[in-house]
Design an enzyme around this catalytic site. Structure first.
Site, PDB file in Angstrom:
ATOM      1  CG  ASP A   1      -0.359  -5.254 -16.977  1.00 17.04           C
ATOM      2  OD1 ASP A   1      -0.357  -4.199 -16.793  1.00 17.04           O
ATOM      3  OD2 ASP A   1      -1.486  -5.592 -17.180  1.00 17.04           O
TER       4      ASP A   1
ATOM      5  CD  GLN B   1      -7.097  15.045  -7.811  1.00 13.43           C
ATOM      6  OE1 GLN B   1      -6.051  15.872  -6.784  1.00 13.43           O
ATOM      7  NE2 GLN B   1      -7.352  14.544  -6.789  1.00 13.43           N
TER       8      GLN B   1
ATOM      9  CE  LYS C   1       2.273  -1.789  -9.281  1.00 12.40           C
ATOM     10  NZ  LYS C   1       2.434  -2.568 -10.088  1.00 12.40           N
TER      11      LYS C   1
ATOM     12  CG  ASP D   1      -7.882   8.472 -12.990  1.00 13.80           C
ATOM     13  OD1 ASP D   1      -8.320   8.252 -11.167  1.00 13.80           O
ATOM     14  OD2 ASP D   1      -9.154   8.690 -13.129  1.00 13.80           O
TER      15      ASP D   1
END
Ligand code: IMP
Length: 456
Positions: free
Chosen positions: A331, A222, A18, A13
């Protein structure tokens, strides 16, 4: 041209999906080489959300060819559904841009039931995603699994599966074989009929592609600390998630992998059971979990949030030999006035020892030692250049880079693929012509490589 792996450097994760999406634009091919539908790669393009479990993220990019390689375990019913759902979102998928290895392992519904059963009944739960991953890899290692080639003849595949169900008490769920069969016969038949044209010899495809100078992204699922050999065993997944697993999982020689990049969040998260040393205080946890949307893309489970664990990151770097690191979700920390980083593990009793590449086998014998840094308390969301980043964040990144002794190649500043600061390019942009020309070699079953054809 390069074959580069983009891998998770923590507990999964990390936002690899992305980063893969960002670089897929510069690649000819993306490859999933391990794991299965336990992965949940979330992509935002222009605020639209896409979640992939089995499909390589490159499927979003029109000129890439995408491979589900031999090291993967494929839940054919889920993959069938995922392809249909992706098509609904306007993504074009056909055997031209998606190739599934004939050698990949089929995740049978019985494996999923076995996974659920063991998670429900076991005293020592792993907290799996309940996608049948462990039982599928176990069956593969025990030489009982079905390879994807077998689904090319759906009728035979179903007959063989039914015989297996009847013969093995292990796979008989509480409802019994008849109920199992009536639930899954039709979806299995439909999925295998649908997927049969996608099956091919992907090792030869990748070998030829590499030989002809195509650029390839090996897309990890993973993370390093969930690796079956080198992670926090037994609280790990059942595949090899580190760089040395790329070759065998993709079905290529190790020399085809020219480099690897580790992706790490600016903090750490974990789902499922297992040790987690750097858990945040309640207040920071609340902020990070909410701001970071830290809920599993596959299971919806809330993720535990912790401060960045630098000894663990250094361990991941040691076992993968990453060329560089990409730091994601900076962020998410924007509103925190203080940010901690774990810089050392302190033994809690005298029996605690460091070994195995300086990473403890029993993490429960250690507690984290922290350094506290000042937060930047200003928005960095969607920043696109280093100069847009506040000084305190630059100091945070410089601190990390000095500690890990590996360059930070990029910084992700928001969920959108375009919210990325590239410090060092992993791939150069493709020549314009290649963006209109998808790689195509003969990869049908029985494909002969150039060498074989020279011999005949
Ligand atoms: P499995 O891979 O479903 O067998 O789960 C084994 C462990 O890996 C559990 O702790 C899961 O939560 C974790 N895991 C598996 N896939 C992912 C992932 O994509 N992200 C984060 N954790 C994962």
């Amino acid at each position: 041209m390069p074959g580069i792996a983009i891998l998770g450097a923590q507990f999964g994760d990390e936002g690899k999906g992305k980063i893969t999406d960002f670089y897929a634009d510069r690649a000819d091919i993306t490859v999933r080489f391990q794991g299965g539908a336990n992965a949940g790669h979330t992509i935002y393009r222009n605020e639209q959300k896409f979640v992939f479990h089995l499909l390589p993220v490159g499927i979003m990019t029109s000129h890439t060819t995408n491979v589900i390689a031999c090291g993967c375990v494929v839940d054919i019913i889920t993959l069938h559904e995922e392809i249909l759902a992706a098509r609904q979102l306007g993504i074009q998928i056909s055997p031209d841009n998606l190739k599934i290895s004939a050698r990949a392992t089929v995740v049978l519904p019985a494996y999923i039931e076995a996974d659920i059963k063991s998670e429900t009944e076991s005293q020592n739960r792993i907290g799996t995603t309940r996608r049948g991953i462990g039982p599928a890899y176990s069956a593969k290692a025990s030489r009982e699994a079905f390879q994807m080639a077998e689904i090319a003849d759906p009728q035979k595949f179903l007959e063989k599966y039914l015989t297996m169900l009847k013969a093995s008490s292990l796979y008989q769920d509480a409802l019994g074989v008849e109920a199992h069969w009536s639930s899954y016969r039709e979806p299995l038949y439909n999925a295998s009929t649908f997927l049969a044209p996608y099956i091919s010899d992907t090792s030869s495809f990748l070998k030829d592609a590499h030989k002809f100078g195509r650029s390839i992204i090996f897309e990890g699922a993973q993370g390093a600390l969930l690796d079956n050999d080198l992670g926090t065993y037994p609280h790990v997944t059942s595949s090899t998630t580190v760089s040395s697993g790329v070759a065998i999982g993709a079905g290529i020689a190790p020399s085809y992998l020219n480099g690897s990049i580790g992706v790490a969040k600016a903090y750490v998260t974990r789902v499922g059971a297992g040790p987690f040393l750097t858990l945040m205080d309640e207040e920071s946890h609340q902020v990070v979990q909410t701001e970071g949307k830290e809920f599993g893309a596959t299971t919806g489970r809330p993720r535990l949030c912790g401060w960045l664990d630098l000894p663990a990151l250094k361990y991941a770097i040691a076992i993968n030999d990453y060329d560089g690191i990409i730091i994601t979700k900076v962020d998410v920390l924007d509103t925190l006035s203080e940010i901690k980083v774990c810089t050392k593990y302190e033994p809690v009793d005298t029996s605690a020892k460091f070994f195995e590449s300086d990473y403890p086998l029993d993490l429960t014998k250690f507690k984290p030692g922290y350094k506290t840094l000042q937060g930047w308390t200003t928005s960095t969301r969607d920043a696109r250049s280093i100069s847009e980043l506040p000084l305190k964040l630059r100091e945070y990144l410089a601190y990390i880079e000095k500690y890990i002794e590996v360059p930070i190649y990029g910084i992700s500043t928001g969920p959108n693929t375009s919210s990325y600061i590239e410090r060092r390019a992993i791939f150069k942009p493709l020549p314009l012509i290649r963006r209109f020309e998808r790689v195509s070699f003969t990869t049908d079953l029985g494909h002969c490589s150039q060498l074989n054809s020279m011999e005949t």
